[in-house]
Enzyme design. Structure first.
Site, PDB file in Angstrom:
ATOM      1  N   GLN A 194       0.859  -1.176   0.000  1.00 27.72           N
ATOM      2  CA  GLN A 194       0.000   0.000   0.000  1.00 27.72           C
ATOM      3  C   GLN A 194       0.899   1.231   0.000  1.00 27.72           C
ATOM      4  O   GLN A 194       1.521   1.560   1.016  1.00 27.72           O
ATOM      5  CB  GLN A 194      -0.932  -0.045   1.205  1.00 27.72           C
ATOM      6  CG  GLN A 194      -1.788  -1.317   1.238  1.00 27.72           C
ATOM      7  CD  GLN A 194      -2.851  -1.357   0.145  1.00 27.72           C
ATOM      8  OE1 GLN A 194      -3.710  -0.486   0.072  1.00 27.72           O
ATOM      9  NE2 GLN A 194      -2.788  -2.368  -0.719  1.00 27.72           N
ATOM     10  N   GLY A 235     -11.571   2.316   4.844  1.00 29.47           N
ATOM     11  CA  GLY A 235     -10.706   1.540   3.953  1.00 29.47           C
ATOM     12  C   GLY A 235      -9.827   2.404   3.069  1.00 29.47           C
ATOM     13  O   GLY A 235      -9.950   3.639   3.037  1.00 29.47           O
ATOM     14  N   HIS A 236      -8.953   1.761   2.335  1.00 24.06           N
ATOM     15  CA  HIS A 236      -7.999   2.507   1.499  1.00 24.06           C
ATOM     16  C   HIS A 236      -8.698   3.237   0.354  1.00 24.06           C
ATOM     17  O   HIS A 236      -9.660   2.754  -0.213  1.00 24.06           O
ATOM     18  CB  HIS A 236      -6.870   1.624   0.972  1.00 24.06           C
ATOM     19  CG  HIS A 236      -7.273   0.381   0.256  1.00 24.06           C
ATOM     20  ND1 HIS A 236      -6.353  -0.513  -0.217  1.00 24.06           N
ATOM     21  CD2 HIS A 236      -8.478  -0.134  -0.054  1.00 24.06           C
ATOM     22  CE1 HIS A 236      -6.975  -1.507  -0.795  1.00 24.06           C
ATOM     23  NE2 HIS A 236      -8.259  -1.309  -0.711  1.00 24.06           N
ATOM     24  N   ASN A 237      -8.184   4.430   0.066  1.00 29.11           N
ATOM     25  CA  ASN A 237      -8.656   5.247  -1.056  1.00 29.11           C
ATOM     26  C   ASN A 237     -10.073   5.761  -0.893  1.00 29.11           C
ATOM     27  O   ASN A 237     -10.681   6.235  -1.855  1.00 29.11           O
ATOM     28  CB  ASN A 237      -8.506   4.482  -2.377  1.00 29.11           C
ATOM     29  CG  ASN A 237      -7.056   4.134  -2.638  1.00 29.11           C
ATOM     30  OD1 ASN A 237      -6.638   2.993  -2.469  1.00 29.11           O
ATOM     31  ND2 ASN A 237      -6.278   5.124  -2.979  1.00 29.11           N
TER      32      ASN A 237
END
Lengths: 333, 333, 333
Positions: A194, A235-237
């Site tokens: 990541q 969560g990511h993004n």
């Protein structure tokens, strides 16, 4: 709440508002901020919802923050105390609590950078920021003016927090997003490193033990004025727009894009890769499975019932589409 | 994402794949890994889903990781860049991210055992393991080769972590399971001391602030290759089979036995003392109330709706079994 | 579980119960406490549910804790071992586990106040309390007799914990409640300083990474004997009555008032400003949206189904109130 001691006129001087009632009250010492029903003759309270009108009328509070017209009604119904009249009593109350905490209560022993915090030499910490005990700030991370990490916060590599933010204990900012590619040869999961960051705007508050993952390639973005309660997973993004508020235990999956001025109720789940427009309100425990383009309130949870009734309905629910067929058949006859 | 600098031919040399396109590209420096639409002329990207075909065709990326046939289509549709052709582009991308992180980016200052960690003298830490700041490792615990505890992880007494695991910040492994006997004389709860351990296999990744409780008598077991996202609760004596992945905010109650190669969506709840077969996929926010013997996809959450419509349906739902009776009556006529 | 070594007669001497079976067993060394099916000839087990009767009959355990009558049945069906007869075998087992942990197992190295904990000089810590590594105890907080904070717990300013409590790793007590007034001029949220405390009674256990917020004006109150599992969120001004138990991942919103002797299943959500009577049992994943006045069991979650069937029913569910209308129409004919 702990007692302080502030003359009523000092509150008015600092926070404004119109004084109504017996002028001798102005010199009175206010000891506590209390709800209407519990307030005593040395307490200040506030009135902001019509359903509490009778509590206002019978309140023993030395002073009540209220709209002028509401005070007149309460006085006519028996209220004997003073009033700070203002257009938005609840907002005045909010400002009072913060002023009170700083001016009327014992200040906690304040250490700007607690010596037990582990801070990378390459992190950029504003000279006016506060870092509590046992925090971890990794390489290249930055913390803006007047922002405050309470105890045991992790701020990950290269992640950024703007000005005037509060981050409560146990928060993890910048852990890896949950990204894996499946190796079809054996079904195992291969990690996707990541490489993005988390960037957080100004005036953001983040509740205890909440997690905000770093982006996979791009960043995870929390805009100005966002308020996150405890135990939330971002969560990511993900991107969360200005002044949006999420209640406790909400989960937001990767790449969801939530607009500005939204609210999300406790325990709701927002699935990934979808868009929620500005001014959308999601009820508690609702699962958002597709993009929402239109402002409004959206809900989806099974209504609570006594267990016996729930069981009967739950069983029937599993055949619901068959019931519809039977209705169609009946209609055809 | 932060920029690195790697010659394209170095990527090919290290990770394999077939080079397609103008051979002069091989000497080009790649600065970033980017999504197709955002990639610029010094970036590498990947193509793994048909719906992005037009993005591929118009991408400015210096190189795209793709299947050979997809590159041919994209080139014919206008794509001018190079290609690394491979059978599984997404898997190649995953491997590239990790290689990139190690080789192209600034390495974080690395301390193998951070001096702020509190580690029992009786813990067994592999000489190749990494323990981050402010971790706690209790008596008799063990941490395998190349495994990495990020910051503020607690690894409880006698608990074991295998090789090549990543444990993110705030994780608690080996807290007591939630076990009590009720004293019928007064309804109070008498603690059942939790005497088991947690044993975790190899290649397991555990997300931030996730909790895995120790077993009551036997152990709680997480098998090889399991991936747990953030804020997950794993109760005592749970077993999770190989390569199963759980998304954020999932709760698994005590003694549940989840098979291998399963996936569980965010916010789902798995009740205790039940068995889930291999290759079962549970949707987000679904409550698993009984054993699942058959591979497949299982779902159960109330569909989201605008609030007004939801309310009408929720009210009706509470009488659903009565509606069924009325249909029956009509059918009898 | 790790092995210990205790003569059976020592267990009887310490914990009581009636010995049945061959008296030579009394001198036997017991090495482990094990479930019936897994117990070997040096293990003790317990029998508390009729469904395990055949396991009892064929168990190899040296001794089984059971009701006298159940032992007679098991013996007649083939069980050869001894018995500790008692009216409530599960409660006896619970007491045995704690006694076993202290007397039969290696004690963990015990430090009363770990030197890595950060403790305010104004905190009041009982001389018999234990504070684990990397805990934070803020100004004016108090911790009662024999209470134990495991590692990495934050106990906030002025918050109180009574006697005989266990607080697991990562818990945050006394973070700010989620309170804001909206500034209608721009939709931003103005913080309401949280001036109340958290007060926790005696014999309370709090699971890993659980959060209990401080009150806005009044306190958040957790009464004696309450048991909270992991990753639970308790909002500001919540009150939880004696001996109530909440399973993992439960969220309780602000000012909810939960009675005594209640249970709340994992992942349930209790909305704010409502009252739940004593002896109410809420199923897992249920959303409590209004006050519950009557003891009983209450449930509300969508039943799990295979995904195809769920989809059909979910679609139909969104038109449920229209189906009711169609039934009405048919009935009118």
């Amino acid at each position: 709440m702990p007692s302080g001691k502030v003359a009523l006129q000092d509150i008015l001087k600092q926070l404004g508002g119109e004084f109504l009632g017996p002028s001798k009250s102005l010199e009175k010492d206010i000891l506590r901020i209390m709800p209407l029903a519990a307030a005593g003759s040395s307490d200040i309270s506030f009135f902001s919802a019509a359903k509490y009108a009778s509590q206002f009328a019978s309140s023993n509070a030395a002073c009540v923050i209220a709209k002028r017209a509401d005070w007149v009604l309460a006085r006519d119904a028996g209220y004997l105390g003073a009033c700070i009249a203002t257009e938005d009593p609840y907002l005045y109350f909010a400002n009072l609590t913060t002023w009170w905490q700083i001016n009327a209560l014992r200040s906690p022993a304040h250490v700007r950078i607690h010596p037990s915090a582990v801070i990378s030499a390459s992190a950029k910490i504003s000279p006016t920021a506060t870092v509590g005990p046992l925090c971890v700030i990794e390489d290249g991370a930055s913390l803006g003016d007047r922002s405050h990490l309470k105890s045991r916060v992790t701020l990950g590599q290269d992640c950024q927090i703007g000005a005037d933010c509060i981050v409560h204990s146990g928060v993890v900012i910048g852990a890896d997003g949950f990204g894996f590619a499946q190796d079809k040869s054996d079904g195992s999961w291969v990690k996707i490193a990541q490489l993005g960051r988390v960037t957080i705007g100004n005036q953001v508050e983040i509740g205890a033990n909440t997690c905000i993952d770093r982006g996979a390639l791009d960043d995870t973005v929390i805009e100005d004025g966002v308020k996150l309660d405890n135990l939330i997973q971002i969560g990511h993004n993900v991107r969360i727009g200005k002044h949006t508020a999420l209640a406790g235990c909400v989960g937001v999956a990767g790449s969801a894009n939530i607009g500005a001025h939204c609210t999300v109720g406790g325990g709701a789940v927002v699935l990934g890769h979808l868009e929620i427009a500005d001014n959308v309100h999601i009820s508690a425990a609702t699962v958002v499975t597709k993009s929402i383009k239109k402002p409004g309130m959206y809900t989806g949870f099974f209504p609570i019932d006594d267990n016996d009734n729930w069981e009967k309905n739950a069983v029937t629910l599993k055949q619901l589409h068959l019931l519809r067929e039977r209705i169609k058949q009946l209609e055809r006859k």
